[in-house]
Write an enzyme that holds these catalytic residues in place. Sequence first.
Site, PDB file in Angstrom:
ATOM      1  N   GLU A  47       0.671  -1.271  -0.152  1.00 48.44           N
ATOM      2  CA  GLU A  47      -0.091   0.267  -0.096  1.00 48.44           C
ATOM      3  C   GLU A  47       0.885   1.241  -0.038  1.00 48.44           C
ATOM      4  OE1 GLU A  47      -1.579   1.752   3.520  1.00 48.44           O
ATOM      5  OE2 GLU A  47      -1.219   0.028   4.776  1.00 48.44           O
ATOM      6  N   LYS A 109      -5.321  10.817   1.188  1.00 47.09           N
ATOM      7  CA  LYS A 109      -5.092   9.708   1.815  1.00 47.09           C
ATOM      8  C   LYS A 109      -6.520   8.852   1.097  1.00 47.09           C
ATOM      9  CE  LYS A 109      -6.696   7.236   6.082  1.00 47.09           C
ATOM     10  NZ  LYS A 109      -7.000   7.496   7.453  1.00 47.09           N
ATOM     11  N   VAL A 129      -5.276   0.452   3.078  1.00 49.60           N
ATOM     12  CA  VAL A 129      -5.521  -1.058   2.868  1.00 49.60           C
ATOM     13  C   VAL A 129      -6.858  -1.099   2.021  1.00 49.60           C
ATOM     14  CG1 VAL A 129      -6.281  -3.012   4.137  1.00 49.60           C
ATOM     15  CG2 VAL A 129      -4.328  -1.565   5.105  1.00 49.60           C
ATOM     16  N   ASP A 161     -17.394   5.336  13.545  1.00 53.41           N
ATOM     17  CA  ASP A 161     -15.790   5.348  13.078  1.00 53.41           C
ATOM     18  C   ASP A 161     -15.411   3.601  12.904  1.00 53.41           C
ATOM     19  OD1 ASP A 161     -13.594   5.432  12.028  1.00 53.41           O
ATOM     20  OD2 ASP A 161     -12.810   7.399  12.906  1.00 53.41           O
ATOM     21  N   SER A 163     -13.384   1.537  10.299  1.00 47.08           N
ATOM     22  CA  SER A 163     -12.553   1.734   8.888  1.00 47.08           C
ATOM     23  C   SER A 163     -13.119   0.875   7.529  1.00 47.08           C
ATOM     24  CB  SER A 163     -10.977   1.316   9.167  1.00 47.08           C
ATOM     25  OG  SER A 163     -10.385   1.198   7.916  1.00 47.08           O
ATOM     26  N   ALA A 164     -12.830   1.419   6.781  1.00 43.50           N
ATOM     27  CA  ALA A 164     -13.411   1.010   5.373  1.00 43.50           C
ATOM     28  C   ALA A 164     -12.660  -0.112   5.088  1.00 43.50           C
ATOM     29  CB  ALA A 164     -13.613   1.788   4.206  1.00 43.50           C
ATOM     30  N   ASP A 165     -11.578  -0.378   5.885  1.00 42.17           N
ATOM     31  CA  ASP A 165     -10.439  -1.731   5.514  1.00 42.17           C
ATOM     32  C   ASP A 165     -11.255  -2.840   5.997  1.00 42.17           C
ATOM     33  OD1 ASP A 165      -8.557   0.331   5.189  1.00 42.17           O
ATOM     34  OD2 ASP A 165      -7.602  -0.306   6.806  1.00 42.17           O
ATOM     35  N   LYS A 182      -3.532  -1.803  15.431  1.00 43.81           N
ATOM     36  CA  LYS A 182      -3.030  -1.025  16.692  1.00 43.81           C
ATOM     37  C   LYS A 182      -3.965  -0.750  17.742  1.00 43.81           C
ATOM     38  CE  LYS A 182       0.567   1.954  14.924  1.00 43.81           C
ATOM     39  NZ  LYS A 182       0.657   2.494  13.612  1.00 43.81           N
TER      40      LYS A 182
HETATM   41  N1  PSU Z   1      -2.600   1.572  10.818  1.00 47.43           N
HETATM   42  C1  PSU Z   1      -1.261   1.564  11.128  1.00 47.43           C
HETATM   43  N2  PSU Z   1      -0.470   2.242  10.066  1.00 47.43           N
HETATM   44  C2  PSU Z   1      -1.160   2.710   8.888  1.00 47.43           C
HETATM   45  C3  PSU Z   1      -2.384   2.729   8.723  1.00 47.43           C
HETATM   46  C4  PSU Z   1      -3.361   2.056   9.713  1.00 47.43           C
HETATM   47  O1  PSU Z   1      -0.719   0.960  11.872  1.00 47.43           O
HETATM   48  O2  PSU Z   1      -0.513   3.295   8.031  1.00 47.43           O
HETATM   49  C5  PSU Z   1      -3.234   3.364   7.451  1.00 47.43           C
HETATM   50  C6  PSU Z   1      -3.538   2.295   6.418  1.00 47.43           C
HETATM   51  O3  PSU Z   1      -3.216   2.777   5.216  1.00 47.43           O
HETATM   52  C7  PSU Z   1      -4.954   1.928   6.757  1.00 47.43           C
HETATM   53  C8  PSU Z   1      -5.563   3.251   7.134  1.00 47.43           C
HETATM   54  O4  PSU Z   1      -5.519   1.346   5.664  1.00 47.43           O
HETATM   55  O5  PSU Z   1      -4.590   4.070   7.897  1.00 47.43           O
HETATM   56  C9  PSU Z   1      -6.910   3.185   7.844  1.00 47.43           C
HETATM   57  O6  PSU Z   1      -7.282   4.521   8.018  1.00 47.43           O
HETATM   58  P1  PSU Z   1      -8.850   4.735   8.380  1.00 47.43           P
HETATM   59  O7  PSU Z   1      -8.785   4.297   9.797  1.00 47.43           O
HETATM   60  O8  PSU Z   1      -9.119   6.137   8.314  1.00 47.43           O
HETATM   61  O9  PSU Z   1      -9.745   3.894   7.572  1.00 47.43           O
HETATM   62 MN    MN Z   2     -12.477   6.150   9.992  1.00 45.00          MN
END
Ligand code: PSU
Ligand code: MN
Length: 327
Positions: A47, A109, A129, A161, A163-165, A182
């Site tokens: 990524e 992002k 991701v 909240d 994540s879309a992941d 994390k």
């Molecule tokens: N967690 C980490 N390192 C990262 C990310 C998450 O420990 O770099 C990044 C990844 O690209 C992940 C994104 O897909 O943050 C998730 O962001 P969000 O929570 O806004 O979906």
């Molecule tokens: Mn989010």
Amino acid sequence: MEGEGCAVTAFVHPLFLYISAMEKPYLALSPEVRAALQAGMPVVALESTIISHGMPYPRNVETALRLEEEVRGHGALPATIAILGGRMKAGLSEAEISYLGKQGPRVTKASRRDLPVLLARGADGATTVAATMAIAQMAGISVFATGGIGGVHRGAAQSMDISADLQELARSSVAVVCAGAKAILGLALTLEYLETHGVPVLGYQTDEFPAFYSRSSGLPVDYRIDTPLEAARIMQAKWGAGLAGGLLITNPVPEAYAMPAGAAETAIAQALAEAERQGIKGKAITPFLLGRIEDLTGGQSLEANIQLVLHNARLGAAVAAAFHMPE
Ligand code: PSU
Ligand code: MN
């Protein structure tokens, strides 16, 4: 409902027919990645949000290039993924990786929801991701290695909240190798969400879901696997049986680089409190927390982060090689 489908096709816009007749016009594979995929060779997606938003310059560029070397050194071809000039690229040049690293958080992002706008505008974006998985699937790449995935945030019952992941893991058929998530997130909630959406969570040589900086979270994984071949067989069985969607292969940070759980937790608590006070929300919150934790732990977390991503790249290459091995 099949009869209704016929009625719909009568009204398909001619532009759609034109676009579907072309070969994925927004997708651009590097010649090396295209050749490897055509030949059925193992390829590992990487990524780019981790480059722009996950680490400071110049360590981010150094790490991104080392990741590619690790993948090559372990029997697979790396395909770093990003949006550049409105195209979804798989396989970046060194200059493109440096560009994203130097831009840092100035580059968008890009999660799944951002893709259509960036493509239409001819813009750039560093893929999360979620977006990397979506593009890997379009390209035909089955394995993707990263550091940590996004998840269900602490307090998600209020903020919603998530994540879309996690949705992407439910829908795109790609195996994601990571060091867990994390502890800025609700890890138990994240595992519940993955279960609901049918995503298998495998522990590589571990019974516990790893917590990124630390090897343990106190939460069990669904299944432990001990070899890349086991992972490859589970991928083959999932997709061979017609069960679309991703898998999570969790690989704990190497012992020598793991942080004491207490040290990480203190920094996390402080970073979360600051985010709350400053009213940081939405896509900004994850990069904010990552950056603050790094400051608060005085670079120790950055070293752990780099080492665990390299470790995941090696495992990703081994899994891809096993997946592509003839029976
Ligand atoms: N967690 C980490 N390192 C990262 C990310 C998450 O420990 O770099 C990044 C990844 O690209 C992940 C994104 O897909 O943050 C998730 O962001 P969000 O929570 O806004 O979906
Ligand atoms: Mn989010």
